[in-house]
Scaffold this motif. Structure first.
Motif, short mmCIF file in Angstrom:
data_model
loop_
_atom_site.label_atom_id
_atom_site.label_comp_id
_atom_site.label_asym_id
_atom_site.label_seq_id
_atom_site.Cartn_x
_atom_site.Cartn_y
_atom_site.Cartn_z
N ASP A 176 -8.13 -8.46 9.64
CA ASP A 176 -7.67 -6.73 9.93
C ASP A 176 -8.20 -6.99 11.87
OD1 ASP A 176 -8.37 -6.69 7.40
OD2 ASP A 176 -10.67 -6.57 7.36
N HIS A 177 -7.29 -6.03 12.40
CA HIS A 177 -7.38 -5.19 13.52
C HIS A 177 -8.20 -4.15 13.25
CE1 HIS A 177 -5.17 -2.99 16.78
NE2 HIS A 177 -4.44 -4.50 16.93
N ILE A 178 -9.51 -4.90 14.46
CA ILE A 178 -10.82 -3.51 14.61
C ILE A 178 -10.13 -2.34 14.78
CG2 ILE A 178 -12.10 -3.57 15.83
CD1 ILE A 178 -13.09 -6.89 15.87
N SER A 179 -9.23 -1.71 15.87
CA SER A 179 -9.20 -0.29 15.91
C SER A 179 -8.32 0.53 15.06
CB SER A 179 -7.81 -0.87 17.55
OG SER A 179 -9.11 -1.38 18.26
N THR A 180 -6.74 -0.55 14.68
CA THR A 180 -6.49 0.60 13.07
C THR A 180 -6.59 0.77 12.16
OG1 THR A 180 -5.17 -1.10 13.19
CG2 THR A 180 -5.07 0.52 15.26
N GLY A 181 -7.78 -0.48 11.82
CA GLY A 181 -8.33 -1.45 10.27
C GLY A 181 -6.76 -1.85 9.42
N THR A 182 -5.78 -2.22 10.14
CA THR A 182 -4.46 -3.15 9.16
C THR A 182 -5.13 -3.59 9.09
OG1 THR A 182 -2.94 -1.51 10.74
CG2 THR A 182 -1.73 -3.51 9.81
N ARG A 183 -4.41 -4.30 7.78
CA ARG A 183 -4.95 -5.82 7.31
C ARG A 183 -3.86 -6.61 6.87
NH1 ARG A 183 -9.34 -6.03 3.22
NH2 ARG A 183 -10.28 -6.01 4.51
N TRP A 184 -3.87 -7.79 7.24
CA TRP A 184 -2.43 -9.29 6.93
C TRP A 184 -3.43 -9.41 5.89
CZ3 TRP A 184 -3.20 -6.88 11.55
CH2 TRP A 184 -2.11 -6.03 12.12
N ASN B 229 -15.09 -4.37 3.84
CA ASN B 229 -14.49 -4.05 2.66
C ASN B 229 -13.16 -4.79 1.81
OD1 ASN B 229 -13.40 -2.23 0.18
ND2 ASN B 229 -14.64 -0.60 1.41
N MET B 230 -13.31 -5.30 1.09
CA MET B 230 -12.81 -5.50 0.18
C MET B 230 -11.49 -4.98 -0.15
SD MET B 230 -13.97 -9.11 -0.67
CE MET B 230 -12.67 -9.36 -1.84
N ILE B 231 -11.81 -4.27 -0.91
CA ILE B 231 -10.55 -3.11 -1.25
C ILE B 231 -10.17 -2.29 -0.29
CG2 ILE B 231 -10.73 -0.78 -2.46
CD1 ILE B 231 -12.82 -1.67 -4.29
N SER B 232 -10.69 -2.21 0.67
CA SER B 232 -9.87 -1.37 2.00
C SER B 232 -9.27 -2.52 2.66
CB SER B 232 -10.73 -0.87 3.44
OG SER B 232 -10.05 -0.71 4.43
N SER B 233 -7.52 -1.70 2.91
CA SER B 233 -6.28 -1.93 3.49
C SER B 233 -5.43 -1.24 3.53
CB SER B 233 -5.23 -2.74 2.41
OG SER B 233 -4.28 -3.50 2.57
N SER B 234 -5.00 -1.40 4.78
CA SER B 234 -3.88 -0.09 5.82
C SER B 234 -2.95 -0.77 6.48
CB SER B 234 -4.74 -0.19 6.86
OG SER B 234 -4.59 1.83 7.77
N GLY B 235 -2.36 0.20 5.70
CA GLY B 235 -0.06 -0.18 6.74
C GLY B 235 0.14 -1.11 6.12
N THR B 236 -0.14 -2.23 5.57
CA THR B 236 0.42 -2.82 5.52
C THR B 236 1.17 -3.23 3.63
OG1 THR B 236 -1.03 -4.73 4.76
CG2 THR B 236 -0.39 -4.72 7.22
N ASP B 237 0.48 -2.75 3.10
CA ASP B 237 1.06 -2.55 1.64
C ASP B 237 2.24 -1.30 1.88
OD1 ASP B 237 0.03 -4.72 0.96
OD2 ASP B 237 -1.89 -3.36 0.73
N LEU B 238 2.52 0.10 2.85
CA LEU B 238 3.12 0.93 2.27
C LEU B 238 5.00 0.22 1.89
CD1 LEU B 238 1.26 3.37 4.88
CD2 LEU B 238 1.31 3.02 2.04
N LEU B 239 5.57 0.99 1.53
CA LEU B 239 6.92 0.25 1.60
C LEU B 239 7.58 1.22 2.79
CD1 LEU B 239 8.10 1.85 -2.10
CD2 LEU B 239 7.63 -0.38 -1.26
N PRO B 240 8.55 0.85 2.95
CA PRO B 240 9.52 1.50 4.46
C PRO B 240 9.93 2.74 4.12
CG PRO B 240 11.20 -1.19 3.47
CD PRO B 240 9.44 -0.21 2.47
N ASN B 241 10.29 3.18 5.02
CA ASN B 241 10.93 4.31 5.76
C ASN B 241 12.14 4.62 4.61
OD1 ASN B 241 8.35 5.78 5.97
ND2 ASN B 241 8.82 5.05 9.13
N VAL B 242 13.02 5.03 3.83
CA VAL B 242 13.72 5.84 2.93
C VAL B 242 15.03 6.47 4.77
CG1 VAL B 242 15.01 6.23 1.62
CG2 VAL B 242 12.78 5.09 1.26
N THR B 243 16.00 6.04 5.13
CA THR B 243 16.51 7.16 5.67
C THR B 243 17.82 7.71 4.60
OG1 THR B 243 16.47 5.68 7.58
CG2 THR B 243 18.69 6.79 7.26
N VAL B 244 17.86 8.59 4.87
CA VAL B 244 18.91 9.50 3.73
C VAL B 244 20.15 9.45 4.89
CG1 VAL B 244 19.29 11.87 2.56
CG2 VAL B 244 17.22 10.93 2.56
#
Length: 379
Positions: free
Chosen positions: A62-70, A215-230
């Motif tokens: 976990d990145h402490i500042s942003t909450g991002t999880r790997w 937090n066992m459930i908390s996860s931020s930023g790494t499970d999101l799909l990449p942006n789709v370019t139209v």
């Protein structure tokens, strides 16, 4: 004197119990630069005594500042797990909490055949791990259609396909699956180590660690799909599929592409190889006289076959129904899609997934994550 010895004995007994119930973790260092390697070793003392002969290690950073999880995971072999993570240049600087969590058991896949017929007691499955030999077996269903596969150890990911015992023109199995490693769990043991990445203006202090709440459930930023370019240019669905799912050497422009999404011809074929027969100059489809398995040959040599970019043998693809195929890419000799490639071309078969799966309510193929390779990149 006797009382003092008794207290000392009790104290030593307490320490030995604490040791057997603890997870020992060792890191090569705690301050890193981009490009460094984070080496760690985790040991479960008396793993047999605490009934953790089969166990998995989850490493959540976990990145402490942003909450991002790997998230990474590894199997314990004889109570020990060792691995190395190379820090990518794209990692953010900062302080990190490296959480080591022990889960009982290895990877195991279980599931259910929905809408099971009363006399349907078995189904086939094919497991295609990356860069390893495929494995197939017939499994038994209980009266409600539930099944469980053997505990398996494989790195990266594997492709699973389920099919009826009796081959049909269409695979009408509707299967649901689950894996314990991907389910919510309560750790049998856990440990945490703080590390720093990059040049920080100030070192890690007690205030930083006190503000962190795992937090066992908390996860931020790494499970999101990449942006789709139209883009403005219209693309056929098979071209969109190719853009999204083809990767690495499979993206080469010279491949011949056959559409299984909007063209119904493929779905009506007896097999994928028979569909290709006569459509690709120089590609010969014939049955092997000994195994009676359909073979694809180019210049008399066996052609490589890939299923969703996993290399498979010719006898494995019969389990995939043509109606489940979104796209087939054919590469003329020499294909050179892998270090082991010969000079007889290659056929890459891609199954219908995501938004390209259509309205078919039947689900019988899955890509499942396994264990992290012992040497991987943290990015």
């Amino acid at each position: 004197m006797r009382k003092a010895c008794f207290l000392l004995l009790c104290c030593l007994l307490y320490l030995s119990i604490q040791a057997s119930d603890s997870l020992y973790v060792q890191l090569n260092k705690q301050t890193f630069k981009k490009g460094d390697t984070l080496d760690f070793s985790c040991v479960i003392p008396d793993f047999e005594k605490v009934k953790l002969n089969a166990a998995s290690l989850h490493v959540w950073i976990d990145h402490i500042s942003t909450g991002t999880r790997w998230k990474f995971r590894y199997p314990f072999i004889n109570g020990e797990a060792q691995a190395a993570l190379v820090l990518a240049k794209t990692l953010p600087d900062g302080h990190f909490a490296v959480n080591f969590l022990v889960q009982k058991g290895y990877f195991r896949l279980s599931g259910q055949l929905k809408d099971k017929f009363e006399d349907e007691n078995n189904i086939n499955y094919l497991m295609v791990p990356k860069n390893k030999r495929t494995y197939s077996e017939t499994i038994t269903l209980n009266k409600d259609g539930f099944f469980r596969l053997k505990s398996t150890l494989f790195e990266d990911s594997a492709y699973f396909v389920f099919s009826p015992v009796k081959k049909n023109a269409k695979n009408n199995l509707n299967v649901s699956i689950e894996t314990p490693l991907d389910s919510t769990f309560i750790p049998e043991m856990e440990s945490r180590i703080w590390i720093t990445v990059g040049n920080q203006k100030r070192p890690m202090n007690k205030k930083d660690s006190a503000a962190y709440a795992f937090n066992m459930i908390s996860s931020s930023g790494t499970d999101l799909l990449p942006n789709v370019t139209v883009v403005g240019k219209y693309k056929k669905k098979v071209e969109q599929y190719d853009d999204y799912y083809s990767s690495g050497p499979f993206k080469r422009d010279e491949a011949m592409i056959f559409d299984g999404i909007e063209d119904a011809t493929m779905a009506g074929s007896m097999s994928i190889l028979r569909f290709l027969e006569g459509k690709v100059p120089g590609l010969i489809i014939e049955k092997d006289q000994e195994s009676m398995v359909e073979m694809a040959r180019w210049r008399g040599e066996p052609t490589e076959i890939y299923l969703d970019e996993f290399r498979v043998s010719p006898q494995d693809i019969w389990i995939v129904s043509p109606s489940d195929v979104a796209m087939v890419k054919v590469y003329r000799p020499p294909a050179m899609l892998s270090p082991l490639s010969g000079a007889a071309g290659a056929i890459a078969i891609y199954t219908k997934r995501g938004e390209f799966a259509g309205k078919n309510r039947f689900k019988h193929s899955f890509t499942v994550k396994g264990y992290t390779p012992a040497e991987a990149v943290w990015q």
